[in-house]
Design an enzyme around this catalytic site. Structure first.
Site, PDB file in Angstrom:
ATOM      1  N   THR A 109       1.010  -1.169   0.173  1.00 23.56           N
ATOM      2  CA  THR A 109      -0.361   0.100   0.590  1.00 23.56           C
ATOM      3  C   THR A 109       0.909   1.261   0.084  1.00 23.56           C
ATOM      4  O   THR A 109       1.748   1.598   0.720  1.00 23.56           O
ATOM      5  CB  THR A 109      -1.136  -0.132   1.030  1.00 23.56           C
ATOM      6  N   LYS A 184      -7.418   1.386  -3.200  1.00 26.57           N
ATOM      7  CA  LYS A 184      -7.312   0.702  -1.804  1.00 26.57           C
ATOM      8  C   LYS A 184      -7.378   2.232  -0.099  1.00 26.57           C
ATOM      9  O   LYS A 184      -8.019   1.835   0.567  1.00 26.57           O
ATOM     10  CB  LYS A 184      -5.732   0.462  -1.315  1.00 26.57           C
ATOM     11  N   LYS A 252      -0.199   5.224   8.457  1.00 24.12           N
ATOM     12  CA  LYS A 252       0.602   5.669   6.445  1.00 24.12           C
ATOM     13  C   LYS A 252      -0.425   5.576   5.920  1.00 24.12           C
ATOM     14  O   LYS A 252      -0.228   7.196   4.960  1.00 24.12           O
ATOM     15  CB  LYS A 252       2.004   4.678   6.567  1.00 24.12           C
TER      16      LYS A 252
END
EC number: 1.1.1.60
Length: 305
Positions: A109, A184, A252
């Site tokens: 990711t 995502k 993050k």
């Protein structure tokens, strides 16, 4: 930089490289080996790669470039943008050793920007880069039930998709380069709001004197149900937060969401607030707790009041 031509065959991919053997990558690569593929692995900590080989067979390489030698498909799952650059670029990076036409599928990711950056570099070298972040957490990786969202060239995706199904329940091409990472981000925005709502609901019910295990069993059959309720509700009630995706990693990811939101000119007020709440969890020492630990924050605040 010289790249030999990729093997031409109508047969399914047999020889693969997997770069990154963390919580997610280790079992993902294991599914490939169990499916009978010829797997070469690379991990920054060599001991982890040797452990994987002992468990699953295959080979361990000392550099990404060595790992991808002869691979028909290269897969990766590392930590962040810089980690991804470190395994792809430079003389010992994967791009330096991959055959022309070979797809590089990145399950990390990351920001959409690094996906576009590396896709451009790969393209100049005759390679294909597919951004393919996953959802489903550690349990999804272990059980081979991940959901994979992809961005990139359709032909390269088609070449890789069957291999990805060895550890995924769903593999979908969303659009062009970066679309996988953007999808995502949509996923993480949804998760953040749902976990915060579930945390508040459980916390409210507990303080109102309800048997929350019974309450969740009832409302889990109705409109309030969610994956988080079904899979984390019980452990949240029990105060157990060691079930996979860590708060540090969620922050993050939410940072990517908030940065991209600024770029496209939209407001994410709930996401920004939940990001702050995860910051509180970090400040309280819960960095490695899983994302359901938002309820731990609420309990801490209540006790301190």
């Amino acid at each position: 930089m010289n790249h030999p031509s990729a093997p031409s065959s109508s047969n399914a991919v047999r020889r693969v490289a997997f770069l990154g053997l963390g919580v997610m990558g280790y079992p993902m690569a294991g599914h490939l080996a169990k499916a009978g593929l010829d797997v070469t692995v690379y991990n920054r900590t060599a001991q982890k790669a040797e452990q994987w080989v002992t468990e699953y067979g295959g080979r361990a390489a000392s550099t990404p470039r060595e790992a991808v030698d002869g691979a028909e498909l290269v897969l990766a799952c590392v930590g962040n943008d810089d980690d991804l650059r470190s395994i792809t670029l430079g003389d010992q990076g994967a791009f330096a050793g991959m055959a022309r036409g070979t797809p590089f599928v990145d399950h990390t990711t990351t920001s959409a920007n690094v996906a576009r950056e590396l896709a451009d570099i790969a393209g100049t070298q005759g390679l294909h880069f597919i951004d393919a972040p996953v959802s489903g957490g550690q349990s999804g990786a272990q059980n081979g039930k991940l959901t994979i969202m992809c961005g990139g060239d359709a032909a390269a995706f088609d070449r890789a998709a069957a291999t990805l199904h060895h550890y995924a329940a769903a593999v979908t091409l969303i659009g062009a380069t970066g679309a996988g990472q953007l999808a995502k981000m949509v996923n993480q925005i949804c998760v953040a709001g749902i976990v915060q709502g579930l945390s508040e609901a459980i916390h409210f019910g507990e303080n109102a004197g309800l048997d929350m295990a019974r309450v969740l069993e009832v409302i889990g059959k109705g409109a309030a149900t969610s994956w988080q309720m079904e899979n984390r509700g019980k452990t949240m009630i029990e105060g157990k937060f060691d079930y996979g995706f860590a708060v540090d990693w969620m922050r993050k990811d939410l940072g990517f969401c908030l940065d991209e939101a600024k770029r496209v000119g939209v407001s994410l007020p709930v996401t920004a607030l939940v990001d702050q709440f995860y910051g509180d969890v970090q400040a309280l020492g819960g960095n490695r707790y899983d994302t359901s630990s938002l309820i731990w924050r609420l309990r801490k605040l209540t006790r301190a009041a």
